[in-house]
Scaffold this motif. Structure first.
Motif, mmCIF file in Angstrom:
data_model
loop_
_atom_site.group_PDB
_atom_site.id
_atom_site.type_symbol
_atom_site.label_atom_id
_atom_site.label_comp_id
_atom_site.label_asym_id
_atom_site.label_seq_id
_atom_site.Cartn_x
_atom_site.Cartn_y
_atom_site.Cartn_z
ATOM 1 N N GLN A 190 44.722 49.360 -79.518
ATOM 2 C CA GLN A 190 44.590 51.016 -79.811
ATOM 3 C C GLN A 190 45.861 51.378 -79.096
ATOM 4 O O GLN A 190 46.615 52.138 -79.502
ATOM 5 N N THR A 191 45.984 50.876 -77.868
ATOM 6 C CA THR A 191 47.228 51.262 -76.988
ATOM 7 C C THR A 191 48.482 51.147 -77.728
ATOM 8 O O THR A 191 49.712 51.973 -78.034
ATOM 9 N N SER A 192 48.778 49.699 -78.424
ATOM 10 C CA SER A 192 49.801 49.602 -79.248
ATOM 11 C C SER A 192 50.045 50.348 -80.495
ATOM 12 O O SER A 192 51.202 50.626 -80.813
ATOM 13 N N ILE A 193 48.922 50.693 -81.189
ATOM 14 C CA ILE A 193 49.024 51.756 -82.234
ATOM 15 C C ILE A 193 49.899 53.109 -81.801
ATOM 16 O O ILE A 193 50.600 53.609 -82.395
ATOM 17 N N TYR A 194 49.176 53.710 -80.764
ATOM 18 C CA TYR A 194 49.797 55.095 -80.106
ATOM 19 C C TYR A 194 51.432 54.641 -79.902
ATOM 20 O O TYR A 194 51.883 55.628 -80.093
ATOM 21 N N ILE A 195 51.491 53.761 -79.150
ATOM 22 C CA ILE A 195 53.065 53.652 -78.551
ATOM 23 C C ILE A 195 53.760 53.300 -79.700
ATOM 24 O O ILE A 195 55.018 54.228 -79.829
ATOM 25 N N ALA B 266 52.463 40.083 -72.493
ATOM 26 C CA ALA B 266 53.331 40.709 -73.712
ATOM 27 C C ALA B 266 53.150 42.291 -73.181
ATOM 28 O O ALA B 266 54.477 42.689 -73.412
ATOM 29 N N ALA B 267 52.221 42.843 -73.100
ATOM 30 C CA ALA B 267 52.189 44.433 -72.446
ATOM 31 C C ALA B 267 53.032 44.359 -71.187
ATOM 32 O O ALA B 267 54.167 45.221 -71.081
ATOM 33 N N ALA B 268 52.894 43.454 -70.278
ATOM 34 C CA ALA B 268 53.845 43.428 -68.920
ATOM 35 C C ALA B 268 55.192 43.421 -69.352
ATOM 36 O O ALA B 268 56.062 44.037 -68.763
ATOM 37 N N HIS B 269 55.480 42.500 -70.367
ATOM 38 C CA HIS B 269 57.076 42.369 -70.681
ATOM 39 C C HIS B 269 57.691 43.538 -71.371
ATOM 40 O O HIS B 269 58.788 44.101 -70.880
ATOM 41 N N LEU B 270 56.956 44.274 -72.266
ATOM 42 C CA LEU B 270 57.378 45.561 -72.685
ATOM 43 C C LEU B 270 57.429 46.668 -71.597
ATOM 44 O O LEU B 270 58.427 47.379 -71.510
ATOM 45 N N LEU B 271 56.417 46.661 -70.809
ATOM 46 C CA LEU B 271 56.493 47.762 -69.646
ATOM 47 C C LEU B 271 57.696 47.522 -68.808
ATOM 48 O O LEU B 271 58.344 48.604 -68.444
ATOM 49 N N GLY B 272 57.943 46.266 -68.497
ATOM 50 C CA GLY B 272 59.220 45.868 -67.591
ATOM 51 C C GLY B 272 60.458 46.206 -68.288
ATOM 52 O O GLY B 272 61.410 46.546 -67.514
ATOM 53 N N LYS B 273 60.508 46.568 -69.652
ATOM 54 C CA LYS B 273 61.549 46.897 -70.231
ATOM 55 C C LYS B 273 61.943 48.354 -70.446
ATOM 56 O O LYS B 273 62.798 48.998 -70.736
ATOM 57 N N HIS C 247 58.937 45.122 -80.996
ATOM 58 C CA HIS C 247 58.465 44.105 -79.581
ATOM 59 C C HIS C 247 57.205 43.547 -80.387
ATOM 60 O O HIS C 247 56.324 43.977 -80.751
ATOM 61 N N PRO C 248 57.086 42.143 -79.897
ATOM 62 C CA PRO C 248 55.798 41.335 -80.185
ATOM 63 C C PRO C 248 54.488 41.841 -79.828
ATOM 64 O O PRO C 248 53.705 41.867 -80.606
ATOM 65 N N TRP C 249 54.575 42.791 -78.712
ATOM 66 C CA TRP C 249 53.209 43.252 -78.132
ATOM 67 C C TRP C 249 52.776 44.397 -79.321
ATOM 68 O O TRP C 249 51.617 44.484 -79.474
ATOM 69 N N ILE C 250 53.957 44.922 -79.678
ATOM 70 C CA ILE C 250 53.408 46.253 -80.682
ATOM 71 C C ILE C 250 53.119 45.808 -81.968
ATOM 72 O O ILE C 250 52.119 46.442 -82.577
#
Ligand SMILES: COCCOc1ccc2cc1OCC(=O)N(C)CCCNCc1c[nH]c3ncnc(c13)N2
Length: 272
Positions: A116-121, A239-246, A264-267
């Motif tokens: 759900q978070t990835s859809i919002y982001i 994967a979420a941690a990777h995107l946050l780090g970017k 991004h893969p997590w998205i």
């Protein structure tokens, strides 16, 4: 609909006023229905006295100018406006599911599942790409200012603080400091990449339930922001941690461009 949303001169007598949807600093938001078409809208009522007292009249004018020309599925429409002696009325798209903040507090552990978070982001990143193409930086991306449409889709509202790029903040800060970027904390001029930082802060808050740099003392929060001092609970995926780090990067130039966020893969991990 017509090109400019201001062809028709609106007035309060065109509307039946419904329940209050929420209270803001400059006025309240009500559900309303246009009498002839029976079209349901949100009516944000701003008190002129308050607007002039806080010297934000130019800001309200700019936000009306900006938002009335925007057309995007994840940006709340401004259909028009009118005023009387005491008040300014904004005729807005009605978001039946209310604020993302309210939805967040309803979640178990007050946080959203990663899908759900990835859809919002992803929705927010696409709205920000559109805004940046129009040289608008939003700067106030937080759950209180994000609304949910009738299919639960995200809508950015409350452009009260959006400005034309580039810009150095001219006003004292109001509201939460949790979303301030390092360049804003250090009072430097900021660019579109301030929105990429805020996207990271929002992503963290939706995944974890509170903002990454929150602290009781504002000075402590500033220090944490400048030092990138945040902890990631172990339930957050790699994967979420990777995107946050970017996204949560002190140097604005090094933040992941929004176009890269979209792929991004997590998205896209949850694409079935
Ligand atoms: C200068 O102002 C620019 C436009 O700002 C807004 C437009 C629409 C808004 C809220 C806006 O600002 C924030 C604000 O006033 N609150 C925090 C009050 C309540 C939050 N909304 C509750 C709400 C529920 N269903 C909705 N459908 C449409 N709009 C809504 C709401 N609120």
């Amino acid at each position: 609909g017509s090109g400019s949303s201001q062809k028709k001169a609106w007035s309060l007598s065109n509307f039946d006023i419904g329940r209050m949807l929420g209270r803001g600093k400059f006025g309240n938001v009500y559900m309303a229905r246009e009498k002839e078409s029976k079209f349901v809208v949100a009516l944000k009522v701003l008190f002129k006295k308050q607007v002039f007292a806080d010297n934000v009249e130019h800001q309200v004018r700019r936000e009306i100018e900006i938002q009335s020309h925007l057309r995007h599925p994840h940006i709340l429409r401004l259909y028009g406006y009118f005023h009387d002696n005491e008040r300014i009325y904004l005729i807005l798209e009605y978001a039946p599911e209310g604020t993302l903040f309210k939805e967040l507090t309803k979640q178990p552990n007050r946080r959203f599942p990663e899908k759900q978070t990835s859809i919002y982001i992803k929705s927010l990143a696409s709205a920000l790409i559109y805004l940046h193409e129009k040289e608008v930086i939003h700067r106030d991306i937080k759950p209180e200012n994000l609304l949910l449409g009738h299919k639960g889709e995200l809508k950015i509202a409350d452009f009260g603080w959006s400005v034309q790029e580039p810009n150095s903040r001219r006003h004292t800060l109001c509201g939460t400091v949790d979303y301030l970027s390092p360049e804003m904390v250090s009072g430097k001029t900021h660019t579109k990449s301030v929105d990429i930082w805020c996207l990271g802060v929002l992503m963290y808050e939706l995944l974890v339930g509170y903002a990454p740099f929150v602290d009781r003392e504002i000075k402590e929060t500033y220090k944490k922001i400048l030092k990138l001092d945040y902890k990631l609970p172990d339930y957050v995926s790699k994967a979420a941690a990777h995107l946050l780090g970017k996204l949560l990067v002190v140097n604005p130039e090094e933040r992941l461009p929004l176009e890269r966020v979209m792929i991004h893969p997590w998205i896209n991990a949850h694409k079935n």
